[in-house]
Scaffold this active site. Structure first.
Site, short mmCIF file in Angstrom:
data_model
loop_
_atom_site.label_atom_id
_atom_site.label_comp_id
_atom_site.label_asym_id
_atom_site.label_seq_id
_atom_site.Cartn_x
_atom_site.Cartn_y
_atom_site.Cartn_z
CG ASN A 184 -3.75 9.19 18.51
OD1 ASN A 184 -3.59 9.39 17.30
ND2 ASN A 184 -4.93 8.98 19.05
CB CYS B 199 -2.47 -4.45 6.32
SG CYS B 199 -2.13 -2.86 7.09
CD GLU C 116 -1.20 0.20 3.70
OE1 GLU C 116 -1.70 1.33 3.74
OE2 GLU C 116 -1.41 -0.69 4.55
CB SER D 274 -8.81 1.38 12.35
OG SER D 274 -7.97 1.51 13.48
CG HIS E 128 -2.90 -6.84 10.22
ND1 HIS E 128 -1.70 -6.46 9.67
CD2 HIS E 128 -3.56 -5.70 10.52
CE1 HIS E 128 -1.65 -5.14 9.64
NE2 HIS E 128 -2.77 -4.65 10.16
N1 ACO Z 1 0.22 2.90 31.02
C1 ACO Z 1 -0.34 1.77 30.53
N2 ACO Z 1 -1.32 1.79 29.60
C2 ACO Z 1 -1.73 2.98 29.13
C3 ACO Z 1 -1.20 4.19 29.60
C4 ACO Z 1 -0.18 4.12 30.61
N3 ACO Z 1 0.38 5.21 31.11
N4 ACO Z 1 -1.81 5.21 28.96
C5 ACO Z 1 -2.69 4.64 28.10
N5 ACO Z 1 -2.66 3.31 28.22
C6 ACO Z 1 -3.42 2.31 27.44
C7 ACO Z 1 -4.86 2.68 27.23
O1 ACO Z 1 -5.66 2.30 28.34
C8 ACO Z 1 -5.17 1.85 25.99
O2 ACO Z 1 -5.34 0.50 26.31
P1 ACO Z 1 -6.79 -0.19 26.30
O3 ACO Z 1 -7.40 0.10 24.96
O4 ACO Z 1 -6.47 -1.62 26.47
O5 ACO Z 1 -7.55 0.42 27.43
C9 ACO Z 1 -3.87 1.91 25.21
O6 ACO Z 1 -2.87 2.29 26.15
C10 ACO Z 1 -3.87 2.92 24.08
O7 ACO Z 1 -4.33 4.14 24.59
P2 ACO Z 1 -5.45 4.96 23.80
O8 ACO Z 1 -5.78 6.18 24.59
O9 ACO Z 1 -6.55 4.05 23.37
O10 ACO Z 1 -4.57 5.35 22.54
P3 ACO Z 1 -4.89 6.36 21.40
O11 ACO Z 1 -6.35 6.41 21.13
O12 ACO Z 1 -4.20 7.63 21.71
O13 ACO Z 1 -4.14 5.66 20.16
C11 ACO Z 1 -4.50 3.99 18.44
C12 ACO Z 1 -4.19 4.27 19.91
C13 ACO Z 1 -5.96 4.37 18.16
C14 ACO Z 1 -4.29 2.53 18.18
C15 ACO Z 1 -3.55 4.84 17.54
O14 ACO Z 1 -2.23 4.52 17.84
C16 ACO Z 1 -3.81 4.64 16.06
O15 ACO Z 1 -4.69 5.28 15.49
N6 ACO Z 1 -3.02 3.77 15.36
C17 ACO Z 1 -3.18 3.49 13.94
C18 ACO Z 1 -4.42 2.70 13.60
C19 ACO Z 1 -4.31 1.22 13.84
O16 ACO Z 1 -3.24 0.68 14.02
N7 ACO Z 1 -5.46 0.51 13.79
C20 ACO Z 1 -5.50 -0.93 13.94
C21 ACO Z 1 -6.16 -1.68 12.81
S1 ACO Z 1 -5.90 -1.00 11.22
C22 ACO Z 1 -4.20 -1.03 10.78
O17 ACO Z 1 -3.57 -2.04 10.81
C23 ACO Z 1 -3.57 0.18 10.39
#
Ligand code: ACO
Length: 457
Positions: free
Chosen positions: A154, A116, A82, A208, A251
């Site tokens: 993020n 992906c 991609e 996602s 994945h």
């Molecule tokens: N200590 C331990 N854990 C923590 C802490 C801390 N200090 N702070 C946050 N966390 C945890 C949260 O509780 C959460 O875990 P949980 O969901 O099990 O409760 C985790 O860390 C992530 O925190 P979020 O606030 O949910 O993270 P955020 O929303 O800022 O970003 C996300 C995460 C959405 C995955 C982002 O990185 C992203 O958009 N990534 C790209 C998209 C992606 O990968 N999607 C997956 C499928 S599609 C693909 O493959 C591209």
């Protein structure tokens, strides 16, 4: 041809990475968010003079050289990616340079794109070719490669980069199980790349994750039904459960999502079971979830926690060994699940693997997803195809250790440079040979007509 599947597998990842703990501090987020929260340790990233073509050139040449293959022996080569740098010219055509001296131009296949999932689509195509009337007796090569980078924010810690090449043919040690495929496709805007001049996607992270988990439920449901139908024809009548996979690979956008996915599959088994024992064993204490519906639970922390805890041992046994590359190199996009396969093979002995079924879940946003399975050959004797495949990947941990750690500040600057030079004509990318492993192809020049030239370290 019998037992069509993967005969050999080659992995390429960049020679540099950032540490996720350091990245937490640099980004000013709470300590533990990327490491404990997302389950990531390190993230690989490309040097300034690497692009999707160079990644794929490197991995295909390594596959052929290390496997002592002849370029003439390949009759099909296709690329799942991609990382688009040209709206018309396929990465596959760039790879044809490698075939030049052999004179072999009779090589089918082009590129396949959907987030992906392109690598999986290519693998299915390659296996179909070998099983078809068009097959000419030669090998197929499937390449997956991507540079997974996000804008600051993020999503940035969930990047990565790399490429995997697979040799596909008959009498393979990893056989694609016939008829056992569950697919789910739908229209979603969870992650997409509408801005053709940027390397970055537009992403709705939470959506996602929901799309990923919904696709997992649907694919597992279809896969299971097909397996049960096959069994019925053989006179066996029982439900398919996770016990029927010795290993399960996914994945892997970040490792925590994979762990949650194992819990999700257990929830599927629990709800499909006619009479689960909730007094003892695997489902102990889960009685209150008996009436839930899959589609109502995508944002339920309660369901997620309960089934993640109940599936902890299953995760440790069946999936954790496959997360080596994901945790230390990050999401490679199309190669992600195949990196999990390579990791699993590097962490298990041929004897452990022999005869087992490996469940595989591939997901590409937008969205396209499939669950399918590999049947590992029984023969694990020294010198057997399985033994050779496993031995060829034994050095993965050492290769990961040999990378250079780069400070987040320097990583951010390299990312900025990539933004500025991505798609520039008439320029020579700056980048040092020291940032590459030996044998790596790199971009030397983009001329005024956007033609790219490469050299090999
Ligand atoms: N200590 C331990 N854990 C923590 C802490 C801390 N200090 N702070 C946050 N966390 C945890 C949260 O509780 C959460 O875990 P949980 O969901 O099990 O409760 C985790 O860390 C992530 O925190 P979020 O606030 O949910 O993270 P955020 O929303 O800022 O970003 C996300 C995460 C959405 C995955 C982002 O990185 C992203 O958009 N990534 C790209 C998209 C992606 O990968 N999607 C997956 C499928 S599609 C693909 O493959 C591209």
């Amino acid at each position: 041809p019998k037992d069509v599947g993967i005969l050999a597998l080659e992995v390429y990842f960049p020679a540099q990475y950032v540490d996720q703990e350091e990245l937490e501090r640099f980004d000013g987020v709470e300590a533990g968010k990327y490491t404990r929260g997302l389950g990531q340790k390190q993230m690989g990233f490309c040097a300034a003079h690497e692009d999707i073509n160079s990644l794929c050139l490197t991995v295909v040449q390594r596959l052929v050289e290390r496997g002592r293959l002849s370029w003439d022996a390949i009759g099909r080569l296709e690329v799942g990616t991609e990382t688009v740098i040209d709206k018309s010219k396929a990465v596959k055509t760039v790879l044809m340079q490698l075939f030049h001296d052999s004179g072999n131009t009779d090589v089918e296949g082009i590129d396949t794109t959907n987030a992906c999932y392109g690598g999986t689509a290519s693998l299915f195509n390659a296996a179909s070719w070998v099983e078809s009337s068009a097959w000419d007796g030669r090998y197929a090569v499937v390449v997956c490669g991507d540079i997974a980078v996000y804008a600051t924010g993020n999503a940035r810690p969930t990047g990565g980069a790399g490429a995997i090449a697979m040799l596909v043919g008959p009498n393979a040690p990893l056989v694609l199980e016939r008829g056992l495929r569950g697919t789910h496709m739908e229209h979603a805007y969870d992650f997409y790349k509408p801005n053709l001049s940027s390397e970055y996607p537009v992403v709705d992270g939470q959506l996602s994750i929901q799309c990923y988990l919904r696709a997992l439920d649907r694919c597992y449901g279809v896969y299971r039904r097909k397996a049960e139908t096959q069994w019925k024809q053989d006179g066996i009548q029982r439900p398919f459960t996770l016990d029927d996979f010795k290993y399960i690979i996914f994945h892997s956008p970040f490792c925590k999502l994979v762990q949650k996915s194992v819990g999700r599959l257990l929830l599927n088994d629990f709800l499909a079971s006619p009479n689960p024992d909730t007094a003892s064993g695997l489902y102990k204490g889960l009685q209150s979830f008996r009436g839930v519906k899959l589609e109502d639970t995508y944002s339920s922390k309660e369901v997620e926690k309960a089934f993640q805890a109940a599936s902890q041992d299953i995760f440790n046994q069946k999936t954790k060994p496959s997360l080596l590359l994901s945790s230390r190199n990050g999401n490679m996009y199309t190669p992600s699940m195949y990196g999990c396969l390579a990791s699993l093979l590097s962490q298990c002995s041929a004897r452990d693997l022999a005869g087992s079924r490996i469940g595989a879940f591939s997901y590409g946003s937008g969205l396209a997803a499939s669950m399918f399975s590999f049947r590992v050959s029984q023969d694990a004797a020294p010198g057997s195809p399985l033994d050779k495949l496993v031995s060829s990947l034994a050095d993965l941990p050492a290769r990961l250790d040999a990378r250079k750690r780069v400070a987040p500040q320097d990583f951010a600057e390299i990312m900025k440079k990539r933004e500025e030079t991505h798609h520039l004509a008439d320029h020579a990318p700056h980048g040092s040979q020291a940032d590459l492993f030996p044998g790596t192809w790199y971009l030397t020049r983009v001329d005024s007509k956007y033609r790219r030239e490469y050299a090999r370290k």
